[in-house]
Design a protein around this motif. Structure first.
Motif, PDB file in Angstrom:
ATOM      1  N   TYR A  33      24.973  53.497  51.570  1.00  0.00           N
ATOM      2  CA  TYR A  33      26.403  53.813  51.597  1.00  0.00           C
ATOM      3  C   TYR A  33      26.776  54.601  50.337  1.00  0.00           C
ATOM      4  CZ  TYR A  33      31.441  53.178  51.130  1.00  0.00           C
ATOM      5  OH  TYR A  33      32.789  53.396  50.938  1.00  0.00           O
ATOM      6  N   LEU A  41      30.668  46.895  53.953  1.00  0.00           N
ATOM      7  CA  LEU A  41      31.026  48.283  54.252  1.00  0.00           C
ATOM      8  C   LEU A  41      32.531  48.428  54.443  1.00  0.00           C
ATOM      9  CD1 LEU A  41      28.162  49.268  56.727  1.00  0.00           C
ATOM     10  CD2 LEU A  41      28.436  50.035  54.366  1.00  0.00           C
ATOM     11  N   THR A  68      21.576  48.748  53.224  1.00  0.00           N
ATOM     12  CA  THR A  68      22.878  49.221  53.698  1.00  0.00           C
ATOM     13  C   THR A  68      23.771  49.592  52.527  1.00  0.00           C
ATOM     14  OG1 THR A  68      22.832  47.945  55.745  1.00  0.00           O
ATOM     15  CG2 THR A  68      24.992  48.520  54.885  1.00  0.00           C
ATOM     16  N   MET A 107      29.536  54.318  61.594  1.00  0.00           N
ATOM     17  CA  MET A 107      28.667  53.760  60.562  1.00  0.00           C
ATOM     18  C   MET A 107      28.081  52.455  61.084  1.00  0.00           C
ATOM     19  SD  MET A 107      29.715  52.966  56.594  1.00  0.00           S
ATOM     20  CE  MET A 107      30.264  54.649  56.354  1.00  0.00           C
ATOM     21  N   PHE A 130      26.826  58.229  51.852  1.00  0.00           N
ATOM     22  CA  PHE A 130      28.160  58.376  52.464  1.00  0.00           C
ATOM     23  C   PHE A 130      29.213  58.826  51.462  1.00  0.00           C
ATOM     24  CE2 PHE A 130      32.381  56.729  53.427  1.00  0.00           C
ATOM     25  CZ  PHE A 130      32.638  57.432  54.605  1.00  0.00           C
ATOM     26  N   VAL A 189      32.989  50.898  61.823  1.00  0.00           N
ATOM     27  CA  VAL A 189      31.819  50.217  61.257  1.00  0.00           C
ATOM     28  C   VAL A 189      31.279  49.246  62.301  1.00  0.00           C
ATOM     29  CG1 VAL A 189      30.965  48.806  59.367  1.00  0.00           C
ATOM     30  CG2 VAL A 189      32.821  50.420  58.965  1.00  0.00           C
ATOM     31  N   SER A 217      25.030  49.322  60.976  1.00  0.00           N
ATOM     32  CA  SER A 217      24.108  48.566  60.154  1.00  0.00           C
ATOM     33  C   SER A 217      23.129  47.850  61.078  1.00  0.00           C
ATOM     34  CB  SER A 217      24.862  47.551  59.287  1.00  0.00           C
ATOM     35  OG  SER A 217      23.954  46.730  58.578  1.00  0.00           O
TER      36      SER A 217
END
Length: 399
Positions: A304, A203, A300, A241, A308, A176, A243
């Protein structure tokens, strides 16, 4: 700009094959089975008493006998005993093996026991209060299918068949990444032009709920340093991943850097709100998938859960679950954007309803704390009416 449905299909299309690993039983909670689990013996494995009382041969009832001598006492955990004289009985406890020559159990409440004899006070049905061997499951029956997610009830099944080690699907290695010169650590006091890192921690903890221990990295807004770091990260992880860094600002370098590292852009920008600048791509040679979410907290967080988690489920061999809730407001969603609106669910007469959480744009962190999911409203000419069923994406427990 891609429609939401096109973007969603594209993300699921790029699932990756995850390997298989063996884990200890007590470390398997939340994991996905990579094997069918079979019964290693009949369940129950013997004729089992379901009441405390006496075990008899039903022939004594047919002969009209009511007063029976007690030969012995049998408890759970003892090997199978034998009723020596079928005109007698044995005291038996719940869970014990029914003795040879016995075929019926009578509970204490229907008996009068005195001086080593048991007097039967109620009518008796042959075979009563016995859980017959193999009546639940026969040896070799599939108890849990491959791709089942393991929870507390599955742990009990696995333990009952002696599975101390379990084959499960591997979880992806995830890195992340937060980007931006304006971000500082949580422990710091930000200057007027700075903000604390929050997206990367949201996250990280969301991934922890899925059993994924992600690595966390922060990148400053410098194109060359971003490229250098990402070149190593793409080689080491299954999922990257990010942001931030995917909008149209002069310091949003992620799309350009990804192209230079041979990460193929599947799409950039989706006709949705929040989360429109979402960038998604793959590095085919390395089998790495990149989710680059917009930097605003709600964007975000929403992307997710919207993209995701369904991608993770299909990569683990699970179905993407669909939920619907009852709308409590009339809402107009005009083309072209699909809207993901924060809501709070409540149960009313057996149906889940939603109340809309008012928010101040995609930077409103407090609205996330007050909601437990998003409704998905695709654009259409007619309004969504109160009482209509609409798709729901959970971000927390839905009650």
């Amino acid at each position: 700009m891609m429609s939401f449905d096109e973007a969603f299909s594209a993300v699921l299309h790029h699932k990756i094959e995850l390997g298989i690993e063996e884990v200890d039983l007590l470390q398997s909670t939340g994991r996905v089975l990579a094997e069918d689990i079979l019964a290693d013996r009949d369940f129950p494995p013997f004729d089992r008493a379901t009441k405390d009382g006496i075990a008899i041969n039903f022939s004594v009832i047919e002969k009209g006998l009511k007063k029976l001598r007690i030969e012995a006492v049998v408890s759970a955990g003892m090997p199978q005993q034998k009723l020596g004289d079928i005109k007698n009985c044995v005291e038996i406890m719940t869970g014990a093996v029914v003795p040879q020559n016995a075929d019926t159990v009578i509970m204490y409440e229907h008996l009068d026991i005195k001086d080593g004899y048991s007097n039967i006070s109620r009518d008796v049905k042959k075979g009563q209060d016995i859980h017959k061997k193999g009546s639940d499951v026969k040896t070799g029956t599939v108890l849990l299918k491959k791709h089942t997610k393991i929870g507390p009830s599955q742990i009990g099944v696995l333990a009952s068949v002696g599975k101390s080690k379990i084959l499960v699907r591997q979880l992806p290695k995830v890195c992340v990444i937060s980007t931006g010169n304006e971000l500082v650590d949580v422990s710091q006091i930000p200057l007027p032009h700075q903000i604390r890192k929050s997206n990367i921690l949201s996250l990280f903890t969301a991934l922890e709920k899925e059993g994924i221990e992600a690595d966390r990295i922060h990148l400053q807004d410098d194109k060359e340093s971003i490229k250098k770091e990402l070149s190593h990260i793409l080689e080491e992880f299954d999922v990257v991943m990010l942001s931030g860094g995917v909008s149209k600002g002069k310091f949003d370098f992620i799309p350009e850097v990804m192209e230079s590292l041979d990460v193929r852009k599947v799409f950039h920008r989706v006709a949705q709100r929040p989360g429109k600048p979402f960038w998604f791509g793959t590095q085919t040679k390395l089998n790495t998938v990149v989710f680059s979410f917009p930097g605003n907290p709600v964007s975000t967080f929403a992307n997710y859960h919207i993209y995701f988690l369904p991608w993770l489920n299909v990569s683990l061999g699970q179905e993407d679950k669909k939920y619907q809730v009852v709308l409590d407001d009339t809402i107009e969603i005009k083309p072209p954007l699909t809207r993901f609106i924060q809501v709070k669910t409540y149960l009313d007469e057996g149906n889940f309803h939603v109340r809309i959480i008012r928010e101040n744009g995609s930077g409103d962190l407090t609205s996330l704390a007050n909601s437990n999911g998003f409704i998905c409203l695709r654009p259409r000419e007619n309004a969504y009416e109160k009482g209509e069923l609409v798709p729901f994406i959970a971000s927390k427990t839905i009650i």
